[in-house]
Scaffold this active site. Sequence first.
Site, short mmCIF file in Angstrom:
data_model
loop_
_atom_site.label_atom_id
_atom_site.label_comp_id
_atom_site.label_asym_id
_atom_site.label_seq_id
_atom_site.Cartn_x
_atom_site.Cartn_y
_atom_site.Cartn_z
N TRP A 237 -15.76 98.88 105.21
CA TRP A 237 -17.12 98.90 104.68
C TRP A 237 -17.79 97.84 105.74
O TRP A 237 -17.56 96.92 106.28
CB TRP A 237 -16.98 97.83 103.52
CG TRP A 237 -18.40 97.66 102.68
CD1 TRP A 237 -18.58 98.69 101.58
CD2 TRP A 237 -19.25 96.77 102.59
NE1 TRP A 237 -19.87 98.13 101.35
CE2 TRP A 237 -20.23 96.87 101.75
CE3 TRP A 237 -19.31 95.46 103.26
CZ2 TRP A 237 -21.46 96.14 101.53
CZ3 TRP A 237 -20.36 94.83 103.06
CH2 TRP A 237 -21.36 95.19 102.20
N LYS B 297 -26.87 97.09 85.86
CA LYS B 297 -25.98 97.97 85.57
C LYS B 297 -26.83 99.49 86.06
O LYS B 297 -26.43 100.32 86.80
CB LYS B 297 -25.71 98.23 84.19
CG LYS B 297 -24.65 97.40 83.46
CD LYS B 297 -23.25 97.53 84.14
CE LYS B 297 -22.98 96.56 85.64
NZ LYS B 297 -22.55 95.36 85.44
N GLU C 192 -28.55 91.90 82.77
CA GLU C 192 -27.18 92.78 83.22
C GLU C 192 -27.33 94.37 82.93
O GLU C 192 -27.19 95.01 83.51
CB GLU C 192 -26.39 92.04 82.18
CG GLU C 192 -25.06 92.91 82.28
CD GLU C 192 -24.21 93.01 83.42
OE1 GLU C 192 -24.80 92.36 84.45
OE2 GLU C 192 -23.38 93.47 83.53
N GLU D 225 -27.59 99.58 89.79
CA GLU D 225 -26.27 99.70 90.78
C GLU D 225 -25.86 101.03 90.89
O GLU D 225 -25.49 101.70 91.61
CB GLU D 225 -25.58 98.36 90.96
CG GLU D 225 -24.52 98.39 89.48
CD GLU D 225 -23.55 97.17 89.63
OE1 GLU D 225 -23.16 96.81 90.63
OE2 GLU D 225 -23.26 96.79 88.24
N HIS E 40 -47.00 87.70 81.76
CA HIS E 40 -47.20 86.78 82.89
C HIS E 40 -47.29 87.63 84.16
O HIS E 40 -47.25 87.25 85.21
CB HIS E 40 -46.51 85.63 82.84
CG HIS E 40 -46.54 84.92 81.75
ND1 HIS E 40 -47.74 84.08 81.51
CD2 HIS E 40 -45.86 84.56 80.85
CE1 HIS E 40 -47.63 83.35 80.63
NE2 HIS E 40 -46.53 83.72 79.94
N LYS F 162 -16.76 96.65 95.46
CA LYS F 162 -16.03 96.01 94.02
C LYS F 162 -15.96 94.52 94.44
O LYS F 162 -16.41 93.79 93.41
CB LYS F 162 -14.86 96.86 93.91
CG LYS F 162 -14.30 95.83 92.49
CD LYS F 162 -15.08 96.14 91.43
CE LYS F 162 -14.60 95.53 90.19
NZ LYS F 162 -15.66 95.52 89.03
N ASN G 297 -9.82 92.51 107.77
CA ASN G 297 -10.85 92.41 106.63
C ASN G 297 -11.51 91.05 107.07
O ASN G 297 -10.76 90.13 107.16
CB ASN G 297 -10.33 92.43 105.18
CG ASN G 297 -9.68 93.73 104.68
OD1 ASN G 297 -9.84 94.81 105.25
ND2 ASN G 297 -9.25 93.80 103.50
N GLY G 298 -12.78 90.92 106.82
CA GLY G 298 -13.40 89.45 106.91
C GLY G 298 -14.30 89.76 108.04
O GLY G 298 -14.68 90.53 108.57
N CYS H 273 -13.68 96.12 102.54
CA CYS H 273 -12.68 96.58 103.34
C CYS H 273 -11.32 96.42 102.49
O CYS H 273 -11.02 95.58 101.74
CB CYS H 273 -12.46 96.01 104.75
SG CYS H 273 -14.00 95.84 105.52
N ARG I 258 -12.77 99.84 95.68
CA ARG I 258 -13.41 98.76 96.24
C ARG I 258 -14.71 99.03 97.34
O ARG I 258 -15.49 98.21 97.43
CB ARG I 258 -12.53 97.99 97.16
CG ARG I 258 -11.21 97.62 96.72
CD ARG I 258 -10.28 96.93 97.58
NE ARG I 258 -10.82 95.64 97.98
CZ ARG I 258 -10.76 94.49 97.21
NH1 ARG I 258 -10.06 94.48 96.26
NH2 ARG I 258 -11.16 93.23 97.95
O1 M6R Z 1 -15.60 89.54 91.26
P1 M6R Z 1 -16.84 88.71 90.80
O2 M6R Z 1 -17.01 88.57 89.28
O3 M6R Z 1 -17.04 87.36 91.58
O4 M6R Z 1 -18.11 89.84 91.54
C1 M6R Z 1 -19.48 89.07 91.52
C2 M6R Z 1 -20.27 90.30 91.54
O5 M6R Z 1 -20.18 90.74 92.67
C3 M6R Z 1 -20.41 91.38 90.71
O6 M6R Z 1 -20.39 91.03 89.41
C4 M6R Z 1 -21.48 92.60 91.02
O7 M6R Z 1 -22.66 92.05 90.59
C5 M6R Z 1 -21.02 93.89 90.28
N1 M6R Z 1 -21.23 95.08 90.74
C6 M6R Z 1 -21.79 94.03 88.99
O8 M6R Z 1 -21.44 95.29 88.35
#
Ligand code: M6R
Length: 608
Positions: free
Chosen positions: A74, A485, A481, A488, A504, A603, A100-101, A2, A27
Site C-alpha cells: 500500500w 460508510k 457513521e 468510503e 448553523h 483495512k 510493512n511500516g 501492506c 487489507r
Molecule cells: O481497526 P480499527 O478499529 O482501529 O480501525 C479504525 C479505523 O481505521 C476504521 O474504523 C475505519 O474508519 C473503517 N474503514 C471504517 O469503516
Amino acid sequence: MCGIVGYVGGRGATSLLIEGLKRLEYRGYDSAGIAMNNGNGLETRKAKGKISMLEAAVNGNPIHGTVGIAHTRWATHGAPNECNAHPHIDCTKTIAVVHNGIIENYSALRTVLKEKGHVFVSETDTEVLAHLIEENFETTLEDAVMDALNLVEGTFGIAVVSSRDKDKIVAARKGSPLLIGVGDGEYFVASDVAAILAQTREVVYLDDGEVAVITREGYQVSDLGARPVRKGVSRIEWDLDQIEKGGFDHFMMKEIFEQPNSITNAMRGRIVVEDGYSKLGGMNITRDELEKIDNIIITACGTSWHSGLIGELMIEENARIPVETEYASEFRYRNPIVTPNSLCVVISQSGETADTLAAMREAKRRGARTLGLVNVVGSTIAREDDGGVYLHAGPEIGVASTKAFTSQVIGLALLMLKFARRRDMSVARGREIAMAMEALPAQVQQILDRAKEMEMIAEKFKDAQNFLYLGRGYNFPVALEGALKLKEISYIHAEGYPAAEMKHGPIALIDENMPVVFIAPHDSVFDKVASNIQEVKARGGKVICVTSREEPALKGLIDYEFRIPETVDMLYPILTVVPLQLLAYYIATKRGLDVDQPRNLAKSVTVE
Ligand code: M6R
C-alpha cells in the site's frame, strides 16, 4: 495496508504464497510481489495492481522453491508501480526484503549507502533495508539483519531471505504486526493470521524488538541484541469459513448479515439480567480500583471513534462518570489531562491501528490504566493493554467496518452497566437495559429481513452527488457513521451532523437535489428531530427517515421511510446503523464499485 507472507518447508512455496497474499487482499494494496530461493539464487516477480496480475506474471514465468517471501504494498513512499513493489533486492541480488511500516531515517541512510556505492532502483524507504543488510552481511543473515535494524528509526515488520544463507527466513518486528505460523516440518511468517489460517492454527506472535530465524527445523526468537526470548504458541480459534464469503457477493454484506450472531457473541455469558449487571472477565481490575476511577478517556479512530462517542453518552448518562472521547491521532500529540484515576478505553477492531496504539501508550505513560475493546485476539493493543474486553465479532474482512461497530457498542454498554450498577443505577433500570440488549439480535434480524426495502431506496439515490445525515443524542454518532460508510465505499460526498446544527450552516446546501437521511427513532429527542425534518422539507430537501413508529406529525414530510423496532434510547444506535450500512452497500454496488476494497483505503491503518 501492506501484507507479508513467507514460507519455509517441504512444499512448493509459490502457490502457498500467492494463496496467502489473496487472503490479505482485504487489507488494501496497490501492488504485489514475491521472491524465492530457487536453489541457485534469488528470483523475484512483481506486478502493479491486483494479485491476479502477479499470478499472471508468475504463471507466465514460473519460479520454484521451498523458501520464499511475498508482499502486498500500500504505497507510502513512491508511486504504486512494479519498481516500487516489494520484495526489494540489494546490489548483489542475493538478499530480498519485504517490509510493512515506515523507515523514518531512510533518506539519511540512503545518502550514506549511496556514498558507499550502493545503487538504488526504487523510490521506497524499504530499499535501504536491503542495502543495509548487504552492507552488514559478514556471517549469517540474522546477524546482518540485526546489525541493519539497529541503525534504523521507524516501524517495521520484515521478512528477509538470502541466497547467501539459504533455507531460512529472518523476520523482525517493531510497531508492525508479525507472527510465525507453526506447521508440521514447515513454518510460515505473516502479518495477519488470515494469510496462513488455511495452513495452520498454531501461531507465535512476535513482540516489538524481536527477531525470528525460521527454518524447516524450527524457529528461534531473540531480541535485537541476539539475546534469546522464550515464546509461547497460541491457537487461533477463527474458522476458515469465517474468512470466506459464504455465498454473499461481498464480505461487507456477509458481515452486515452476521450481526445478529456477532451481537450475541459479544454479549454471551456477560449479562446477568436478573441483577441488571455485566461480567467482564478480562478487565483485570480490582473492585477497589474500579471504584476509584473518576474519569474515562475513550480513544479510537474512524468507526471505532464513532462507537466511542456512543459509549461516552451511555456512561455519562447512566454511570455519571465524566468521559472524553478523542481521536487517537489528536490525543497522542496534545497535552491531555490524565490522572492516576483515569481509565483509558481504547477501541479498535484490528488492534493494530498505529494512532490508536500510540495513544494507548501515551495514556499509559501518563499513568492511566488502559482497557482495550478489541476484536482481533492477540493483536498488539490486546497484548499491551492493562485489561481487555474482546468483541468476539469474528474476522471482519470488508474494509468498511460494520459488525465490529455494533459489537463495540455492545462492549461499551456492558462496560457502562459495570460502572453504573456500582454507582447510582437501580437494579430495575439495569435489568431494563439488560433485557433490551438481549432482544437486539432478533431485532437486527427483523431489519435484515427487510433489506430489500433499503435496496429500493438506494436505487432512487444511487446517482446523488451529496448526502446529509442528521441525528440527535445517541443517534448523532450514527449520523457520522452512516456518512462515513457511504463516502468510503460509494465515493459520494456525505456529512453527518447533529440535526439541530444544520441551521448553523449546512442548511444552505439543502435543495431538491440534496438527500437528507434522518435518524429519528422514537426516543427522548424525537420531537426535536421532527422539527428539523420540517426545516429540511420546507426547503425542498429529499427526506429519507429511519424511524421506529408511525408518526402523524411527519405525514407528508418523509419521502422514504425505513422502519426499525423499538428499544431503549441508548441501544437505538445498534438498530439505526444497520439500515445505513445497507444503504451505503446498495448505493455503492449499484454504482459498480468494489465495496470490499474501496480505493485508497486499507483495512488496518498501521502507519501514522
Ligand atoms: O481497526 P480499527 O478499529 O482501529 O480501525 C479504525 C479505523 O481505521 C476504521 O474504523 C475505519 O474508519 C473503517 N474503514 C471504517 O469503516
